[in-house]
Design an enzyme around this catalytic site. Structure first.
Site, PDB file in Angstrom:
ATOM      1  N   ASP A   3       0.712  -1.169   0.046  1.00  0.00           N
ATOM      2  CA  ASP A   3      -0.143   0.525   0.055  1.00  0.00           C
ATOM      3  C   ASP A   3       1.229   1.136   0.123  1.00  0.00           C
ATOM      4  O   ASP A   3       0.434   2.525  -0.183  1.00  0.00           O
ATOM      5  CB  ASP A   3      -0.965   0.491   1.202  1.00  0.00           C
ATOM      6  CG  ASP A   3      -2.276  -0.536   1.248  1.00  0.00           C
ATOM      7  OD1 ASP A   3      -3.171  -0.686   0.039  1.00  0.00           O
ATOM      8  OD2 ASP A   3      -2.998  -1.649   1.738  1.00  0.00           O
TER       9      ASP A   3
HETATM   10  C1  BGC Z   1       0.540   0.214   5.463  1.00  0.00           C
HETATM   11  C2  BGC Z   1      -0.339   1.827   5.965  1.00  0.00           C
HETATM   12  C3  BGC Z   1      -1.700   1.610   5.398  1.00  0.00           C
HETATM   13  C4  BGC Z   1      -2.193   0.627   5.593  1.00  0.00           C
HETATM   14  C5  BGC Z   1      -3.906   0.627   5.057  1.00  0.00           C
HETATM   15  C6  BGC Z   1       0.091   0.038   5.937  1.00  0.00           C
HETATM   16  O1  BGC Z   1       0.892  -1.430   5.462  1.00  0.00           O
HETATM   17  O2  BGC Z   1       1.499   0.927   6.710  1.00  0.00           O
HETATM   18  O3  BGC Z   1      -0.173   3.481   6.046  1.00  0.00           O
HETATM   19  O4  BGC Z   1      -2.723   2.321   5.719  1.00  0.00           O
HETATM   20  O5  BGC Z   1      -1.163  -0.574   5.032  1.00  0.00           O
HETATM   21  O6  BGC Z   1      -3.644  -0.360   4.070  1.00  0.00           O
HETATM   22  C1  NOJ Z   2      -1.653  -3.920   5.096  1.00  0.00           C
HETATM   23  C2  NOJ Z   2      -2.987  -3.410   4.444  1.00  0.00           C
HETATM   24  O1  NOJ Z   2      -4.034  -3.467   5.005  1.00  0.00           O
HETATM   25  C3  NOJ Z   2      -2.488  -4.536   3.152  1.00  0.00           C
HETATM   26  O2  NOJ Z   2      -4.040  -4.495   2.352  1.00  0.00           O
HETATM   27  C4  NOJ Z   2      -1.635  -4.085   2.498  1.00  0.00           C
HETATM   28  O3  NOJ Z   2      -1.337  -5.057   1.495  1.00  0.00           O
HETATM   29  C5  NOJ Z   2       0.069  -4.699   3.999  1.00  0.00           C
HETATM   30  N1  NOJ Z   2      -0.741  -3.756   4.589  1.00  0.00           N
HETATM   31  C6  NOJ Z   2       0.651  -4.085   3.237  1.00  0.00           C
HETATM   32  O4  NOJ Z   2       1.028  -2.758   2.837  1.00  0.00           O
END
Ligand code: BGC
Ligand code: NOJ
Length: 811
Positions: A483
């Site tokens: 993400d």
């Molecule tokens: C990220 C966040 C992000 C979240 C939701 C996480 O792994 O570090 O900053 O908002 O994923 O998708």
């Molecule tokens: C947490 C999110 O929930 C997931 O969808 C994503 O793949 C990982 N973070 C890595 O960014």
């Protein structure tokens, strides 16, 4: 250092001190009613939706952490204590918390009084039950008082902590006999209320927090408890709570038991009132009448245990490795169920008021629970697919209550569509139920444009075919699985969303990770086409897959490992040419899992590079070298300090990809080594470093660049649960569901030894004995099914049998 131990016979983790490094929690509830409960009785309860129907209040980022929960206070002379230690923190003579599967037990003792609590949510009723037993272990009579305590949340947990100008005037309760009714907003648009009751006559109650605590006290020094007397106040506005007082006399050796019930009641719109201003309590009486005695309680508790034992027995291993046995048979499957129930909404790291269900998260979670609850997996797939857009793209998130896509975030995460294929394929391989492919499923919840689910999968696949960049690799959009890799964002101001900001989803930036996914899940889609008799589509799909493999080999290979991406300027990301972030874990795992490079040696090279450059004793880091400054062109990933989260943290979610990839090239020793590094049971001894619960996976462990290398964060709600279970059960232990039946193809460490697995699959129970006389890491030399030798690795499926005995000999 440990703070407890595993009790495998009872499927419990036993915590022997309340002073764990962080609150160690458990989840109660199987269907709609859920509670989070910590090892010191902190936590909260909600019905269906942690944001919109929050029943009890929790505080985030508070100065004394984890001090709101469902508490019991005992006043014994001047000594006031809690069986779970918090919130008074009176030193106990003894303390134990047992987190079990769907229940928690606490035993605390002080000055010859022992208090034990068992708390759980019955399988099918919206109520949390707690049995409190007080015992006099001493030699003289004790006259003590027991006080219960919960603080009501005014339902919408988000509004509850922001909108004081309204909320401090709306709190309303009723009290009848031993039941306290919380009815805030019931007078207007709500048709639900909450109850807190006990199965005995009470000696007083309190519903006003100020009266209970005193205006300036915290829950650690409640004035009314200190006084030894509740004041029977009916709260009006401010902070409604529920507290019961029970005076208890105990002769030496005596015990008394009380059953408390915290329930949720919904009334029909035209049946809300008993008389003006008085709520209709019929349903509450019905609910509470089911749990009036300890026998009622014990019966419901047994039902819960049977429910869980039934689920967990669907995959059972007996091996010489106690960690594997424990994680596979108990905790990893349990965590998969919790991610099914919670998605990413409510944990001690997710506030329950943030995101709803993630499209990719929910699809991946399916991989871990589809064998446990196939029917609910089916429903989930249809829900997820219903939020897809007609062009195959998808809302990144949707709300569990409405099941509608979340337009604040929208779409443009270009890996999302392919995860739908992953989840659906897993479901069909598990169940053989191809009827799901013929279900009519809407787009963006609009039934007028519905097509079959099979057509949804086609559009998922074609979304990638139609969105490629300059190197014929998939466009990344706002981000892919990572993400935080935001190659089209260019955010310069704090507060902007890294993902949603930016001029466009980008015509240039590409993802090698999505390319790997396209190969893996493209082939799974092709197999479904073949199964459904559409060989023309199968051939087309495999043609596209071949083109993608060629693109990866041409522009996605960096010499020693796979490139991660191309940015908006078409510069490489995750390449030796980069100043920082030269190698990323994701494309190494995904491309090798997809089979790319397995024949030409690149897979081995990539995995050797992972070992050389990303490995640590606590797990495999997501990238190296860590980014030391903010890169506008890379986005959120470079916003984290080095070693944390996506910036070179150990992201537990993709460690199993590396382990699986190792099994794809037959290296069982290394696959297992990677498995062990993040496996909770294996690292129980370093709980003071790891800090989160030693019985479940966390999302992230701080990487080598971080100050607190080895420290975990974000336990429980992570795709790690599903992927580690997939890894250990399907790849290392090798029981993989194919479209034709179970295949047996383990890839274990040479010294792992023989093992037995019981696996319930499509209604048949398989008893599989795996022998490894020559200590090989991979390869099945012979497979016998009910005494008959079969060719290959797949047990031919025969639904007419109830039990099947299989012997596989590795060589
Ligand atoms: C990220 C966040 C992000 C979240 C939701 C996480 O792994 O570090 O900053 O908002 O994923 O998708
Ligand atoms: C947490 C999110 O929930 C997931 O969808 C994503 O793949 C990982 N973070 C890595 O960014």
């Amino acid at each position: 250092m440990r703070y407890g131990f595993f009790d495998d016979n009872n499927k419990e983790y036993v915590i022997t001190t309340p002073k764990t490094p962080l609150p160690w929690i458990n989840y109660l509830g199987c269907n709609d009613f859920f509670t989070l409960i910590s090892n010191t009785c902190g936590g909260y309860t909600f019905y269906k939706d942690a944001k919109l129907l929050r029943m009890t209040r929790y505080r985030y980022n508070d100065t004394t952490p984890d001090t709101n929960g469902k508490y019991f206070y005992i006043k014994d002379g001047d000594c006031i204590w809690n069986p779970g230690w918090q919130p008074t923190k009176t030193e106990l003579d003894s303390y134990e918390c047992r987190h079990g599967i769907g229940y928690s037990k606490f035993t605390g003792a002080k000055n010859d009084i022992e208090a034990s609590l068992i708390t759980f949510v019955p399988v099918d009723n919206p109520v949390e039950l707690t049995k409190v037993t007080l015992t006099n272990k001493g030699t003289s009579k004790k006259d003590i008082q027991l006080f219960s305590y919960v603080e009501w949340c005014l339902w919408n947990a988000d509004d509850d902590m922001k909108n004081y100008q309204r909320n401090l005037s709306i709190g309303e309760v009723e009290v009848v006999d031993s039941t306290i009714y919380h009815k805030t907003e019931y007078r207007e648009r709500r048709n639900h209320y909450a109850v807190y009751s006990v199965n005995t006559k009470i000696d007083g109650f309190e519903t006003s927090r100020d009266e209970f605590r005193g205006a300036y006290n915290g829950p650690d020094k409640p004035a009314a408890v200190i006084e030894g007397k509740l004041h029977n106040t009916i709260a009006s506005g401010w902070y409604p709570i529920a507290s019961h007082q029970i005076n208890v006399s105990l002769e030496p050796g005596d015990s008394k038991t009380f059953v408390f019930a915290l329930g949720y009641i919904e009334n029909a719109e035209d049946d809300k009132w008993e008389k003006p201003g008085v709520i209709n309590k019929k349903k509450a009486h019905e609910l509470l009448s089911r749990y009036q005695t300890t026998e009622d309680f014990d019966k419901a508790f047994n039902e819960l245990c049977n429910y869980w034992n039934g689920l967990l027995s669907r995959f059972h291993i007996e091996s010489s490795d106690e960690h594997v046995n424990r994680m596979v048979n108990i905790w990893n499957q349990y965590q998969c169920m919790v991610t099914f129930n919670m998605s990413r909404s409510a944990s001690y790291y997710e506030t329950g008021i943030g995101r709803g269900m993630g499209f990719r998260d929910s699809c991946q979670d399916l991989l871990g629970f589809v064998h446990l609850i196939p029917d609910r997996a089916r429903e989930r797939i249809i829900d997820i697919a219903s939020t897809q857009f007609q062009d195959g793209s998808a809302y990144h998130q949707y709300q569990p209550l409405t099941k509608k896509g979340n337009s604040d975030i929208g779409s443009g995460f270009n890996d999302d569509p392919l995860w739908l294929i992953a989840g659906t394929s897993a479901y069909i391989r598990e169940t053989g139920d191809t009827s799901i492919l013929k279900e009519m499923v809407p787009y963006d919840n609009d039934m007028s444009v519905a097509t079959t689910l099979m057509e949804h999968l086609k559009r998922s696949f074609d979304y990638i075919v139609n969105h490629k960049g300059p190197h014929d690799l998939p466009l990344i959009g706002r981000a892919d699985w990572n993400d935080c890799l935001n190659l089209n964002c260019f955010s310069e101001h704090p507060g902007e969303s890294f993902q949603c900001f930016g001029p466009s989803e980008g015509p240039v930036a590409e993802s090698v990770f999505i390319a790997g996914m396209f190969v893996k899940y493209g082939r799974e889609y092709a197999a479904l086409c073949k199964l459904m008799g559409d060989t023309a589509e199968e051939a087309r799909v495999l043609g596209e897959v071949d083109k993608m493999i060629a693109a990866i080999e041409k522009d996605g290979w960096d010499g020693e490992w796979f490139v991660r991406a191309y940015d908006a300027y078409s510069h490489k990301v995750g390449s030796k040419e980069c100043e920082e972030g030269q190698i990323y874990i994701e494309p190494q795992g995904m491309c090798v899992m997809a089979g790319v490079g397995v024949d030409n040696g690149n897979a081995k090279k990539a995995l050797d590079s992972v070992k050389a450059k990303l490995d640590t004793k606590y797990g495999v880091m997501i990238l190296q070298p860590a980014y030391t400054r903010y890169h506008l062109e890379l986005g959120e990933i470079t916003s984290y300090p080095p070693g944390y989260k996506e910036n070179a943290g150990i992201f537990c979610h993709n460690n199993p990809w590396i382990s699986i990839a190792e099994t794809c090239i037959g290296r069982g020793d290394r696959a297992f080594e990677v498995y062990k590094k993040t496996c909770p049971s294996y690292i129980e001894d370093i709980s003071e470093i790891h800090r989160t619960e030693p019985y479940v996976y966390s999302q992230m462990v701080a990487g080598a660049d971080a100050k607190f290398h080895g420290e975990a964060k974000n336990s429980w709600l992570t795709g790690t649960a599903a992927w580690t279970f997939t890894n250990i059960s399907q790849y290392i232990l090798g029981i993989y569901p194919t479209l034709e039946g179970l295949s047996v193809n383990p890839c274990t460490p040479a010294a792992f030894g023989d093992f037995n697995i019981t696996r319930v699959y499509r209604g048949v129970t398989y008893h599989i004995e795996i022998k490894n006389p020559n200590k090989v890491q991979k390869g099945v030399a012979s497979l016998t099914v009910d005494g008959v030798e079969v060719q290959g690795n797949v047990i031919p499926f025969d639904g007419s049998k109830k039990e099947v005995n299989v012997v596989a000999t590795m060589n």
